[in-house]
Write a protein that holds these residues in place. Sequence first.
Motif, PDB file in Angstrom:
ATOM      1  N   UNK A 132       0.768  -1.320   0.119  1.00 36.55           N
ATOM      2  CA  UNK A 132       0.027  -0.030  -0.081  1.00 36.55           C
ATOM      3  C   UNK A 132       0.887   1.175  -0.083  1.00 36.55           C
ATOM      4  N   UNK A 133       1.853   1.270   0.821  1.00 39.12           N
ATOM      5  CA  UNK A 133       2.867   2.507   0.996  1.00 39.12           C
ATOM      6  C   UNK A 133       3.671   2.629  -0.271  1.00 39.12           C
ATOM      7  N   UNK A 134       4.299   1.613  -0.625  1.00 37.72           N
ATOM      8  CA  UNK A 134       5.215   1.568  -1.782  1.00 37.72           C
ATOM      9  C   UNK A 134       4.321   1.876  -3.173  1.00 37.72           C
ATOM     10  N   UNK A 135       3.038   1.375  -3.344  1.00 35.68           N
ATOM     11  CA  UNK A 135       2.285   1.845  -4.419  1.00 35.68           C
ATOM     12  C   UNK A 135       1.934   3.401  -4.545  1.00 35.68           C
ATOM     13  N   UNK A 136       1.650   3.717  -3.262  1.00 33.48           N
ATOM     14  CA  UNK A 136       1.348   5.308  -3.116  1.00 33.48           C
ATOM     15  C   UNK A 136       2.570   6.144  -3.404  1.00 33.48           C
ATOM     16  N   UNK A 137       3.721   5.624  -3.080  1.00 32.67           N
ATOM     17  CA  UNK A 137       5.025   6.401  -3.563  1.00 32.67           C
ATOM     18  C   UNK A 137       5.390   6.402  -4.744  1.00 32.67           C
ATOM     19  N   UNK A 138       5.208   5.321  -5.475  1.00 32.88           N
ATOM     20  CA  UNK A 138       5.143   4.959  -7.030  1.00 32.88           C
ATOM     21  C   UNK A 138       4.274   6.051  -7.755  1.00 32.88           C
ATOM     22  N   UNK A 143       9.137   7.694  -5.703  1.00 34.00           N
ATOM     23  CA  UNK A 143      10.262   6.794  -6.100  1.00 34.00           C
ATOM     24  C   UNK A 143       9.761   6.070  -7.465  1.00 34.00           C
ATOM     25  N   UNK A 144      10.908   5.470  -8.075  1.00 28.05           N
ATOM     26  CA  UNK A 144      10.597   4.659  -9.316  1.00 28.05           C
ATOM     27  C   UNK A 144      10.045   3.185  -9.129  1.00 28.05           C
ATOM     28  N   UNK A 145      10.621   2.523  -8.100  1.00 28.35           N
ATOM     29  CA  UNK A 145      10.578   1.270  -7.713  1.00 28.35           C
ATOM     30  C   UNK A 145      10.970   1.069  -6.088  1.00 28.35           C
ATOM     31  N   UNK A 146      10.848  -0.219  -5.767  1.00 23.98           N
ATOM     32  CA  UNK A 146      11.083  -0.801  -4.537  1.00 23.98           C
ATOM     33  C   UNK A 146      10.680  -1.969  -4.131  1.00 23.98           C
ATOM     34  N   UNK A 147      11.227  -2.509  -3.126  1.00 27.80           N
ATOM     35  CA  UNK A 147      10.926  -3.893  -2.575  1.00 27.80           C
ATOM     36  C   UNK A 147      10.190  -3.941  -1.177  1.00 27.80           C
ATOM     37  N   UNK A 148       9.353  -4.679  -1.079  1.00 27.73           N
ATOM     38  CA  UNK A 148       8.614  -5.119   0.100  1.00 27.73           C
ATOM     39  C   UNK A 148       9.125  -6.384   0.535  1.00 27.73           C
ATOM     40  N   UNK A 149       9.642  -6.756   1.726  1.00 28.58           N
ATOM     41  CA  UNK A 149       9.999  -8.031   2.180  1.00 28.58           C
ATOM     42  C   UNK A 149       9.761  -8.104   3.606  1.00 28.58           C
ATOM     43  N   UNK A 150       9.629  -9.521   3.825  1.00 26.36           N
ATOM     44  CA  UNK A 150       9.617  -9.769   5.050  1.00 26.36           C
ATOM     45  C   UNK A 150       9.714 -11.371   5.535  1.00 26.36           C
ATOM     46  N   UNK A 151      10.721 -11.505   6.616  1.00 29.81           N
ATOM     47  CA  UNK A 151      11.025 -12.978   7.009  1.00 29.81           C
ATOM     48  C   UNK A 151      10.257 -13.050   8.426  1.00 29.81           C
ATOM     49  N   UNK A 201      -6.634  -0.460  -0.980  1.00 33.05           N
ATOM     50  CA  UNK A 201      -7.087   0.303   0.435  1.00 33.05           C
ATOM     51  C   UNK A 201      -6.947  -0.787   1.492  1.00 33.05           C
ATOM     52  N   UNK A 202      -6.916  -0.011   2.770  1.00 38.75           N
ATOM     53  CA  UNK A 202      -6.823  -0.850   3.925  1.00 38.75           C
ATOM     54  C   UNK A 202      -7.654   0.016   4.957  1.00 38.75           C
ATOM     55  N   UNK A 203      -8.197  -0.755   5.995  1.00 42.83           N
ATOM     56  CA  UNK A 203      -8.700  -0.093   7.256  1.00 42.83           C
ATOM     57  C   UNK A 203      -8.597  -0.910   8.310  1.00 42.83           C
ATOM     58  N   UNK A 204      -8.610  -0.260   9.356  1.00 45.57           N
ATOM     59  CA  UNK A 204      -8.642  -0.749  10.845  1.00 45.57           C
ATOM     60  C   UNK A 204      -9.938  -0.446  11.618  1.00 45.57           C
ATOM     61  N   UNK A 205     -10.332  -1.652  12.373  1.00 51.95           N
ATOM     62  CA  UNK A 205     -11.454  -1.300  13.241  1.00 51.95           C
ATOM     63  C   UNK A 205     -10.951  -1.812  14.529  1.00 51.95           C
TER      64      UNK A 205
END
Length: 349
Positions: A132-138, A143-151, A201-205
Amino acid sequence: MSHSRFESIGAYLPSNIVSTEELISRLAEPPSFDLERITGVRERRVHDTRPDSYEDSFALAIKAAQDCLSRSQYAAADLDVIISTSITRSRNGTRMYMEPSFASSIGTQLGADKAITFDISNACAGMLTGTYILDRMIRSGVVRNGMVVSGEAITPIADTAVNEISEKYDLQFASLSVGDSGCAIVLDRAVDDADKIHYIELMTASEHSHLCLGMPSDKTQGVALYTDNRKMHNEDRFVLWTDTQRNYLQARGRTFADEKFDYIIHHQFGAAALPWLAAIGEREFGVPMPPDLRVLQKYGNTSTTSHFIVLHDQLSDQKLPSGSKLLMIPAASGVVTGFLSTTISSLKV
């Protein structure tokens, strides 16, 4: 504003396999229900704990990131941003790190010397939140590109549950469904409609935030997860997704049927709940739900990586036709829900 796309994907799954039957056999008090049938989890991957080859969160993330870059048009040095979204942040064995940021350490290890790096934490919606964040940044041109990563070396909560569960129903039973993994995705600008993130889109309840809590155990020195499944898996929580997406589409003069999704990927939290969730979706949207893709049976709930482990698995097995339109639905502590719509054509494994 331009759209983003999924440019490449990578994953790492530990070789150690532990069955649900084996976990149940270690309990002092077996559950009063069929855990494998309800969760759908037959087995899960568990990180290597041998001292000479210990697979902590950092190791899992690095292996996934390297796999992702191996099929990307970008080298690590070309990345503008790296976002780490792990819940677990173990490095050098079991030690948990908050600083320096995981993203910074990952960037240094990969050689992404110019990348903006930062961590975010949003429970099991982590990688979708990073997307979500990287999509908005692009899209905004930052920014032109980026990586989302999780271990995620998250199975220590299963070890705690095995050691502490002493009743037929316990808030730690959900911990027995988790599995370890690493996953990474690279996003860049979409060049056509064949590969494109249409919207996310994201939302929190927050009124439901107390229903799933990760914290130090209240009995031992282990890390634990306490989940009230009876209240988490009910209609009030499930309609948060349908209400939110229907309102989003109505504001744009569209319906769910107009979207023509080919497949849906839910967070991998329980096989018994997913058909009910599909039935609620069909009732609320007035149309049949697309087939749901899942890997619960062989990987379990891999927390932040779950949607993209499913996607990687489908691409690896060549089960996802080119041009498929996917809907990803998070379900995370918080409680977090939302939706991501994407068309995928050239993404390969």
